[in-house]
Scaffold this active site. Structure first.
Site, short mmCIF file in Angstrom:
data_model
loop_
_atom_site.label_atom_id
_atom_site.label_comp_id
_atom_site.label_asym_id
_atom_site.label_seq_id
_atom_site.Cartn_x
_atom_site.Cartn_y
_atom_site.Cartn_z
N GLY A 199 0.43 -1.25 0.35
CA GLY A 199 -0.46 -0.10 -0.05
C GLY A 199 0.84 1.45 -0.08
CG HIS A 215 3.08 0.60 -5.44
ND1 HIS A 215 3.05 2.05 -4.55
CD2 HIS A 215 3.76 -0.52 -4.17
CE1 HIS A 215 3.86 1.37 -2.95
NE2 HIS A 215 4.04 0.76 -3.06
CD GLN A 241 7.74 -7.59 3.94
OE1 GLN A 241 6.50 -8.11 3.16
NE2 GLN A 241 8.28 -6.87 3.20
N GLY A 282 8.86 -5.43 -8.44
CA GLY A 282 9.28 -4.04 -9.24
C GLY A 282 11.12 -4.59 -8.95
CD GLN A 321 9.76 -7.68 -2.89
OE1 GLN A 321 9.21 -7.62 -1.68
NE2 GLN A 321 9.28 -7.23 -3.65
CB SER A 368 10.28 4.87 -1.89
OG SER A 368 10.40 3.57 -0.30
NE ARG A 407 10.90 1.07 4.91
CZ ARG A 407 10.24 -0.43 4.48
NH1 ARG A 407 10.74 -0.35 3.32
NH2 ARG A 407 9.88 -1.09 5.52
O1 PAF Z 1 8.09 -5.58 -1.59
C1 PAF Z 1 6.47 -5.17 -0.96
O2 PAF Z 1 5.54 -4.31 -1.15
C2 PAF Z 1 6.79 -6.67 -0.11
O3 PAF Z 1 7.69 -6.65 0.35
C3 PAF Z 1 5.39 -7.14 -0.60
C4 PAF Z 1 6.46 -8.31 -1.92
C5 PAF Z 1 4.15 -7.05 -1.34
C6 PAF Z 1 5.66 -8.85 0.43
O4 PAF Z 1 4.95 -8.61 1.10
#
Ligand code: PAF
Length: 281
Positions: free
Chosen positions: A31, A37, A61, A147, A153, A185, A187
């Site tokens: 979100g 996104h 996480q 992304g 990741q 981002s 953040r």
């Molecule tokens: O990249 C993210 O936003 C998160 O790590 C994900 C892939 C949604 C998993 O929680």
């Protein structure tokens, strides 16, 4: 746009789309949606007639010392943005829906998880892979889009999907940048105006490495020196790593080639940011 808060409702909506013969695309997110996104949604749309987005800030996480509690949340704004970009189904589960009890099984990432982000954030990638595996099992998409900004990741998710024979194709979409180069981002919203300015050193150091590579430099130490020179001008940011890694394995390289990834992670004030570029792309 359909919305669902339960696994059962999500499965029912996806099953209905499948009955209509539609391919399913999936964009998992936490979100606080920004243009980056929404470009992942555009990418999913190129591959699939029915696009599912999930919004779930995954506690697994985040380490206890990290920003789970203050992670930016904007469910109403996010739903409006997702609908505006043509998402067909928005899955927004609560923690109780995803983790009704303590998990009794989790995904163990391959050794790559100990490097880079994993070295600074122990347990992070086990949490990411576990939730991604669960989300893929819920949505069962034909394709899922991740992304490039979170390159480690994306690499670990690809490895998991291959090794566990999860029948989803992983698509990695390019990083979306602000006009001045800052990688988008969620953040970034933590940054003060001055920190936002200082954060530009991350992308600038990567661009310096890209330019040096374009001029013919291939030695990793020389390329890294070019990147570090930019960072030396911004001594108030704390670098976790600046590295050149193999595009497939993310192992450090001594000689760069087309496809080598230049990666950086740094703290600007209290905010930790990451960015990367594929050389020669
Ligand atoms: O990249 C993210 O936003 C998160 O790590 C994900 C892939 C949604 C998993 O929680």
């Amino acid at each position: 746009m359909l919305t669902a808060e339960t696994i059962a409702a999500t499965r029912a909506a996806v099953a209905a789309a499948r009955t209509e013969g539609k391919r399913i695309g999936f964009v998992p997110t936490m979100g606080s949606l920004h243009e980056g996104h929404l470009r992942l949604v555009d990418e999913a749309r190129r591959h699939a007639a029915f696009v599912v987005m999930s919004i779930f800030v995954n506690p697994l996480q985040f380490a206890p010392t990290e920003d789970l509690a203050r992670y930016p949340r904007d469910p109403d704004g996010d739903a409006a943005k997702a609908a505006g970009r043509g998402v067909d189904l928005l899955f927004m589960p609560g923690v109780g829906e995803m983790y009704p009890r303590e998990m009794r099984a989790e995904v163990i990432p391959c050794a790559l998880h100990r490097r880079w982000e994993g070295a600074v954030r122990p347990g992070h990638f086990a949490g990411v892979l576990t939730v991604v595996a669960k989300l893929l099992n819920i949505v069962q998409p034909d394709i899922a889009v991740f992304g490039q900004k979170d390159v480690q990741q994306a690499t670990l998710v690809r490895a998991m999907v291959e090794d566990l024979a999860i029948p989803t194709t992983i698509v990695v979409a390019p990083t979306t940048r602000e006009e001045d180069g800052l990688a988008m981002s969620s953040r970034n919203s933590y940054l003060s105006r001055d920190e936002r300015r200082r954060a530009l050193a991350l992308s600038r150091s990567l661009f310096a490495m890209r330019d040096s590579f374009a001029r013919g430099e291939r030695r990793a130490d020389a390329l890294l020196t070019a990147g570090r020179k930019v960072l030396d001008d911004e001594p108030t940011i704390a670098i976790d790593y600046l590295a050149l890694a193999d595009g497939m394995t993310l192992e450090p390289v001594e000689t760069a080639e087309k496809g080598t990834v230049a990666m950086i992670a740094a703290r600007v004030g209290k905010t930790r940011l990451i960015d990367n570029l594929i050389l020669g792309a």
